[in-house]
Scaffold this active site. Structure first.
Site, PDB file in Angstrom:
ATOM      1  CG  HIS A   1      -2.000   1.575   1.244  1.00 32.30           C
ATOM      2  ND1 HIS A   1      -3.293   0.928   1.466  1.00 32.30           N
ATOM      3  CD2 HIS A   1      -1.480   2.899   1.293  1.00 32.30           C
ATOM      4  CE1 HIS A   1      -3.914   2.476   1.486  1.00 32.30           C
ATOM      5  NE2 HIS A   1      -2.968   2.736   1.062  1.00 32.30           N
TER       6      HIS A   1
ATOM      7  CG  HIS B   1      -0.732   7.496  -1.275  1.00 36.84           C
ATOM      8  ND1 HIS B   1      -1.867   7.637  -1.829  1.00 36.84           N
ATOM      9  CD2 HIS B   1      -1.250   6.753   0.547  1.00 36.84           C
ATOM     10  CE1 HIS B   1      -2.641   6.632  -0.897  1.00 36.84           C
ATOM     11  NE2 HIS B   1      -1.888   5.531   0.316  1.00 36.84           N
ATOM     12  CG  LEU B   2       5.338   5.734  -5.429  1.00 37.68           C
ATOM     13  CD1 LEU B   2       5.415   4.626  -6.724  1.00 37.68           C
ATOM     14  CD2 LEU B   2       6.481   5.899  -4.730  1.00 37.68           C
ATOM     15  NE  ARG B   3       1.300  12.320  -1.472  1.00 39.24           N
ATOM     16  CZ  ARG B   3      -0.218  11.496  -0.950  1.00 39.24           C
ATOM     17  NH1 ARG B   3      -0.825  10.920  -1.414  1.00 39.24           N
ATOM     18  NH2 ARG B   3       0.170  12.016   0.078  1.00 39.24           N
TER      19      ARG B   3
ATOM     20  CG  ASN C   1      -5.208   8.505  -3.450  1.00 41.23           C
ATOM     21  OD1 ASN C   1      -3.879   8.405  -2.796  1.00 41.23           O
ATOM     22  ND2 ASN C   1      -4.642   9.029  -2.506  1.00 41.23           N
TER      23      ASN C   1
ATOM     24  CE  LYS D   1      -7.996   2.341  -0.692  1.00 40.54           C
ATOM     25  NZ  LYS D   1      -6.492   3.261  -0.363  1.00 40.54           N
TER      26      LYS D   1
ATOM     27  CG  HIS E   1      -9.881   5.001   3.629  1.00 41.14           C
ATOM     28  ND1 HIS E   1      -8.883   5.704   3.809  1.00 41.14           N
ATOM     29  CD2 HIS E   1     -10.327   4.681   4.340  1.00 41.14           C
ATOM     30  CE1 HIS E   1      -8.413   6.305   4.949  1.00 41.14           C
ATOM     31  NE2 HIS E   1      -9.524   6.279   5.217  1.00 41.14           N
TER      32      HIS E   1
ATOM     33  CG  HIS F   1      -5.069   2.156   5.977  1.00 40.12           C
ATOM     34  ND1 HIS F   1      -6.630   2.360   6.102  1.00 40.12           N
ATOM     35  CD2 HIS F   1      -4.805   2.710   4.898  1.00 40.12           C
ATOM     36  CE1 HIS F   1      -6.575   3.324   5.356  1.00 40.12           C
ATOM     37  NE2 HIS F   1      -6.211   2.970   4.220  1.00 40.12           N
TER      38      HIS F   1
ATOM     39  CG  ASP G   1      -1.545   4.529   4.085  1.00 43.35           C
ATOM     40  OD1 ASP G   1      -1.692   5.141   2.838  1.00 43.35           O
ATOM     41  OD2 ASP G   1      -2.702   5.052   5.087  1.00 43.35           O
TER      42      ASP G   1
ATOM     43  CG  HIS H   1       0.672  15.191   2.647  1.00 37.74           C
ATOM     44  ND1 HIS H   1      -0.513  15.421   1.922  1.00 37.74           N
ATOM     45  CD2 HIS H   1       0.373  14.015   2.966  1.00 37.74           C
ATOM     46  CE1 HIS H   1      -1.682  14.756   1.499  1.00 37.74           C
ATOM     47  NE2 HIS H   1      -0.790  13.424   2.478  1.00 37.74           N
TER      48      HIS H   1
ATOM     49  CB  ALA I   1      -4.884  12.852   6.488  1.00 37.99           C
TER      50      ALA I   1
HETATM   51  O1  DOR Z   1      -3.277   9.229   5.848  1.00 34.65           O
HETATM   52  C1  DOR Z   1      -3.615   9.550   4.788  1.00 34.65           C
HETATM   53  N1  DOR Z   1      -2.767   9.629   3.810  1.00 34.65           N
HETATM   54  N2  DOR Z   1      -4.673   8.177   4.610  1.00 34.65           N
HETATM   55  C2  DOR Z   1      -5.031   7.838   3.841  1.00 34.65           C
HETATM   56  O2  DOR Z   1      -5.998   7.579   3.151  1.00 34.65           O
HETATM   57  C3  DOR Z   1      -4.407   8.646   2.060  1.00 34.65           C
HETATM   58  C4  DOR Z   1      -3.442   9.046   2.805  1.00 34.65           C
HETATM   59  C5  DOR Z   1      -3.449  10.680   1.246  1.00 34.65           C
HETATM   60  O3  DOR Z   1      -3.036  10.191   0.271  1.00 34.65           O
HETATM   61  O4  DOR Z   1      -2.414  11.784   1.596  1.00 34.65           O
HETATM   62 ZN    ZN Z   2      -3.541   4.953   1.563  1.00 32.74          ZN
END
Ligand code: DOR
Ligand code: ZN
Length: 332
Positions: free
Chosen positions: A12, A14-16, A40, A95, A134, A168, A240, A244, A256
């Site tokens: 799981h 996130h690479l943006r 996402n 997802k 999620h 998660h 996860d 940011h 988050a």
């Molecule tokens: O804390 C989180 N950040 N929870 C998520 O489900 C998404 C993630 C994000 O993409 O920043």
């Molecule tokens: Zn996530």
């Protein structure tokens, strides 16, 4: 002391995109053999062209590192069978986000009406496409996940051939659901194995530990540690890791997400070592995932050594978990 991990996977991630991807993509590819890539983005990945384009941008960011990309689509209830067939070979999972529950999830699902979901979830079952969820309601923040457990159970019962991954998980309630249904599995993050809400908000507010789902109680963390440390066959590591930029975390309206990708294996080795469970780390970071998803990742051996590693203050514009602190294991 050293240990070798074969093909560690992050189930799981996130690479943006853009500059952020250029920073964080190589870091994951240096530690892991492959990862499930979350969809996402803005806009989310909902068609074949955007999925393939994103995969190509990730591949160009990681250069010649061996790193298998397990791509996902953002769940939409109206995906047709023909569409899913056309994208099946490029897709590892779909997802599902409840609408508005976390970062970039505004286009997610409102309501879990089984009849409305039956066509797509039946097709996904037939095509062996796992559904990653999620799992949070929009109730009180500490109860969102445990309130969602009945939804997991309803889906698991109605679609017994669908592989459902509770993403998660943060609560004992989710851990307890795992053994009740053959088709329910879970990912567990590093941060939820290590922290509780006390670490986030019990003293001065710690924005770099703020994430969704929020870290819970001590008994929840204990339940997560128990199944992770024993490498329960239905749980897998999924970081996860959600980068940011520092100025989106250290501000009113903190985003988050906890950024852990480059420190995750070192911190997991420390946790498993402290609990005399290093022998189970391979199953937690690889074997269980390969069996659950039926995948064979790129061959890559990561050697970890019991030698201090001082976590950098920042990677690019992102502050990692444990910034500036010392971990007792490092990657050789
Ligand atoms: O804390 C989180 N950040 N929870 C998520 O489900 C998404 C993630 C994000 O993409 O920043
Ligand atoms: Zn996530």
């Amino acid at each position: 002391m050293q240990i070798k991990l074969n093909n560690p996977l992050d189930m799981h991630l996130h690479l943006r995109d853009g500059e952020m991807l250029e920073t964080v993509g190589p870091l994951s590819a240096d530690s892991f053999s492959g990862a499930i890539i979350m969809p996402n983005l803005l806009p989310p990945i909902t068609d074949k062209a955007s999925l393939l384009g994103y995969k190509q941008r990730i591949n160009s960011a990681i250069g010649d590192r061996d790193f298998t990309l397990y791509m996902t689509l953002f769940f939409k209830p109206d995906y047709s069978r023909d569409f899913l067939l056309s994208i099946r070979d490029e897709l590892t999972a779909i997802k599902l986000y409840p609408a508005g529950i976390t970062t970039n999830s505004e286009g997610g699902l409102s309501g879990f009406d089984i009849d409305e979901l039956r066509p797509i979830l039946t097709t996904m079952s037939e095509l062996n496409i796992p559904l990653c969820i999620h799992g949070e309601t929009n109730g009180f923040v500490m109860d969102r996940e445990s309130e969602f457990v009945p939804v997991y159970e309803k889906l698991a019962k109605n679609f017994p051939d669908l592989t459902i991954i509770m993403e998660h998980i943060t609560t004992k309630a989710s851990v307890d659901a795992l053994d009740k249904y053959d088709n329910l599995y879970a990912t567990i993050t590093l941060h939820h194995l290590l922290i509780t809400l006390d670490d986030v908000a019990g003293g001065m507010l710690q924005p770099h530990l703020f994430c969704k789902p929020i870290a819970k109680r001590y008994e929840d963390r204990d339940a997560l540690q128990k199944v992770a440390l024993e490498a329960h066959p239905k749980v897998m590591f999924g970081s996860d890791s959600a980068p940011h930029p520092q100025d989106s975390k250290e501000c009113p309206g903190c985003a988050a997400g906890v950024f852990t990708a480059p420190i995750a294996l070192q911190a997991l080795a420390e946790l498993f070592d402290k609990n005399d469970k290093l022998n189970n780390l391979q199953a937690f970071v690889n074997t269980n995932a390969c069996r659950i998803y039926n995948i064979i990742p790129t061959e890559k051996t990561i050697t970890l050594e019991k030698k201090p590693f001082v976590v950098p203050d920042k990677y690019g514009t992102v502050v990692p978990m444990f910034a500036g602190q010392e971990l007792s294991w490092s990657i050789v």
